[in-house]
Scaffold this active site. Structure first.
Site, PDB file in Angstrom:
ATOM      1  N   SER A   3     -18.207  55.642  49.890  1.00 35.15           N
ATOM      2  CA  SER A   3     -19.377  55.786  49.014  1.00 35.15           C
ATOM      3  C   SER A   3     -19.267  55.108  47.654  1.00 35.15           C
ATOM      4  O   SER A   3     -20.260  55.039  46.932  1.00 35.15           O
ATOM      5  CB  SER A   3     -19.679  57.267  48.791  1.00 35.15           C
ATOM      6  OG  SER A   3     -20.321  57.800  49.913  1.00 35.15           O
ATOM      7  N   SER A  56     -22.899  56.433  49.384  1.00 32.95           N
ATOM      8  CA  SER A  56     -23.833  57.320  48.738  1.00 32.95           C
ATOM      9  C   SER A  56     -24.038  57.041  47.251  1.00 32.95           C
ATOM     10  O   SER A  56     -25.044  57.486  46.691  1.00 32.95           O
ATOM     11  CB  SER A  56     -23.362  58.759  48.894  1.00 32.95           C
ATOM     12  OG  SER A  56     -22.204  59.000  48.112  1.00 32.95           O
ATOM     13  N   LYS A  65     -23.156  59.800  38.146  1.00 37.95           N
ATOM     14  CA  LYS A  65     -23.673  60.193  39.458  1.00 37.95           C
ATOM     15  C   LYS A  65     -24.065  61.670  39.440  1.00 37.95           C
ATOM     16  O   LYS A  65     -23.351  62.489  38.823  1.00 37.95           O
ATOM     17  CB  LYS A  65     -22.596  59.929  40.524  1.00 37.95           C
ATOM     18  CG  LYS A  65     -23.066  60.102  41.962  1.00 37.95           C
ATOM     19  CD  LYS A  65     -21.951  59.770  42.961  1.00 37.95           C
ATOM     20  CE  LYS A  65     -22.442  59.875  44.403  1.00 37.95           C
ATOM     21  NZ  LYS A  65     -21.389  59.566  45.394  1.00 37.95           N
TER      22      LYS A  65
END
Lengths: 95, 488
Positions: B182, B158, B78
């Site tokens: 998330s 997210s 990420k």
């Protein structure tokens, strides 16, 4: 409690965010919607409740007060938009 | 060769150790799959040269019989994790051009164990969002589509890039982070497994900060075993993060397949919310019956302050974010927009660098922390947090694990939700877990009527990750796995 346009400008100034005049009414509306949603917390009785300071019960870790790292000025300024001799460069702040 | 990407981490690990194929073969297979899947926009940066170099190093170690726990396993990272010399921007324009000169502890742990980096994954800007639509690098497309439809859907957020990449088989597993849901919400939207461990289990050092008292890293993987393998490598006690907890990291994989007989599973009545689709309620009950059939005891419980978790979160998270994001000032890194004086430069840089949702949260956070409001908002929210935690403390007297739906709906379309508060409601089932610092896992339970994955959430005691893997594996055994049909 309702946020007016003057409050939006004041908060934006505190947050160092330039807001365009035409965006202020929209932001006031959005902030009021979010604050309206948050408002329901007022129905909770928190009189005898301590605020949560840590989700995991543990003793604050202490470390020896000694230098463990350093001499990385080049690395620290490596991503600066403007730098000179390992200093960050900013617009003039003192006349 | 393409079949190499269909292997789970556990299967690939065996193939690599037996030298059935090389780490370089496996990495090449993923690099070529990534190239074909660019329409998903899951990666913001691909690092093929680095991946090949790391894979070759892995092959050398494997040949010498020295492979680590993740030797040669290709992973996506990420964009929130600092990676030395590689694009790290939290998918924000404000960090334009930022390449750290250091490595986050979590990714360093993965490389120590031999993992290979394929690239950096898309995400909502600064992890603020539930649909991956707030990324500066554009939205991510969910590999899943509704039955008989070509319309694009969001992967959740997210960690939308992480979830989409795992679901599309363009990485073997991915790192992710979870501040309000998330990891678990995108995992639920993509038919993948995601675990947010207990606060303090993974070091936050080198992870771009959003809300420091809530942020926690965890993996997204194709199945429960793979998630267990990844978390073992990611977790550590780190002297560089004083909130990381000094507890040994267990062999999580050993709890996969452990019988759930005698386990007490709590069903919180407050999670039966108005307007929840009938199929989600039905799946929840079905999961309870699967566990009952395997010998677990189902216990109705009450978590009375559940409905206050989300409003309290929207005080705590923006307040902490407004403080954390004060560092983006156009001086030390990232975007600088020239101004008339230094304050003008700050204001212009921040206005140009932060997207709309991030600015909204900075403003809310600044407002609730401003003079006169601190007690009314932040302190009250932290008191409500104590009550939420107390609800769970009482529940643990009766049950070992709590079962809930992961999300109130399956994946929706980009642009479908424009009202910020409606978007926030996506996290209604996940956010309590962050507020109480507990571990939570999302595991696929079935498909909706229109063919989209639906997730179940299990919540555990502090550091009860092993119980989560054990219970999630029992659900997985009953539900089976779910794979998106490839259309790209």
């Amino acid at each position: 409690m309702s946020v007016d346009q003057g409050t939006v400008r004041r908060v934006a100034r505190l947050a160092r965010l330039k807001v365009q005049d035409e965006d202020v009414p929209r932001l006031a509306g959005e902030l009021n919607a979010i604050l309206g949603f948050i408002e329901q917390l007022n129905e909770v009785d928190v009189a005898a409740v301590e605020p949560l300071t840590s989700v995991v019960t543990m003793k604050m870790k202490m470390r020896a007060d000694e230098v463990t790292d350093g001499h990385r000025a080049g690395q620290i300024v490596a991503n600066a938009p403007a730098q000179e001799d390992s200093f960050f460069m900013v617009p003039k702040v003192v006349e | 060769m393409t079949s190499l990407t269909s292997l789970t981490i556990a299967q690939a690990r065996d193939g690599l150790r037996n030298r059935t194929f090389s780490a370089l073969d496996l990495t090449e297979a993923y690099l070529s799959a990534m190239e074909k899947a660019r329409v998903l926009n899951a990666y913001v940066v691909e690092t093929p040269d680095k991946a090949r170099a790391m894979a070759k190093d892995s092959d050398a170690r494997l040949a010498g019989g020295q492979g680590g726990a993740l030797e040669g396993i290709p992973l996506g990272i990420k964009d929130l994790f600092a990676t030395d010399g590689v694009h790290t921007q939290a998918c924000s324009h404000v960090l334009d051009g930022f390449k750290p000169t250091y490595e986050s502890t979590v990714t360093a742990n993965l490389w120590r164990d031999g993992a290979v980096m394929l690239g950096k994954l898309n995400m909502d800007e600064f992890a603020m969002g539930s649909s991956n639509e707030t990324s500066y690098y554009g939205k991510v497309i969910n590999p899943w589509r509704r039955k008989g439809s070509n319309a694009a859907l969001v992967p959740g957020g997210s960690s939308g890039g992480s979830a989409a990449a795992v679901a599309a088989y363009i990485c073997a597993g991915a790192t992710a982070t979870d501040t309000g849901g998330s990891i678990r919400q995108p995992a639920a939207f993509t038919g993948t497994v995601g675990i947010k461990p207990t606060y303090g289990r993974c070091s936050r050092w080198g992870i771009v900060a959003f809300a420091s008292s809530l942020d926690q890293a965890g993996p997204i993987a194709r199945d429960v075993r793979d998630a267990a393998i990844l978390l073992r490598s990611m977790a550590s006690a780190d002297p560089k993060d004083t909130t990381s907890v000094d507890l040994p990291v267990p062999d999580y994989e050993a709890s996969v397949g452990r019988p759930v007989k005698g386990l007490r599973v709590g069903i919180p009545r407050e999670y039966r919310v108005d307007g929840m689709p009938a199929e989600i309620d039905a799946l929840w009950q079905k999961a309870a019956s699967w566990l009952r059939e395997q010998g677990a005891e189902i216990v109705e419980i009450s978590l009375p302050h559940t409905k206050y978790a989300l409003p309290a979160y929207y005080i705590v998270a923006p307040a902490e974010a407004s403080s954390n994001l004060a560092r983006y000032d156009g001086v030390r890194y990232g975007l600088r927009v020239p101004g008339d004086d230094i304050v003008d430069m700050y204001e212009k840089s921040r206005a140009a660098g932060f997207g709309r949702e991030v600015q909204r949260r900075i403003l809310i956070g600044t407002y609730v922390l401003s003079a006169g409001y601190y007690d009314a908002y932040y302190v009250r929210a932290q008191k409500v947090r104590t009550l939420i935690k107390r609800d769970f403390d009482r529940a643990w007297e009766k049950v070992d694990v709590v079962l809930t739906p992961a999300t109130p709906s399956p994946a929706f379309a980009p642009g479908e939700i424009t009202d910020p508060v409606q978007m926030y409601l996506n996290d209604i089932f996940t956010v309590t877990v962050n507020m109480a610092g507990l571990p939570g896992i999302s595991v696929p339970g079935g498909l909706s009527a229109d063919g989209l994955p639906l997730g179940l959430q299990l919540i555990g005691r502090p550091f009860g990750e092993e119980t989560l893997f054990q219970t999630a594996a029992a659900i997985e055994a009953a539900a089976g796995g779910f794979t998106a049909a490839q259309w790209w």
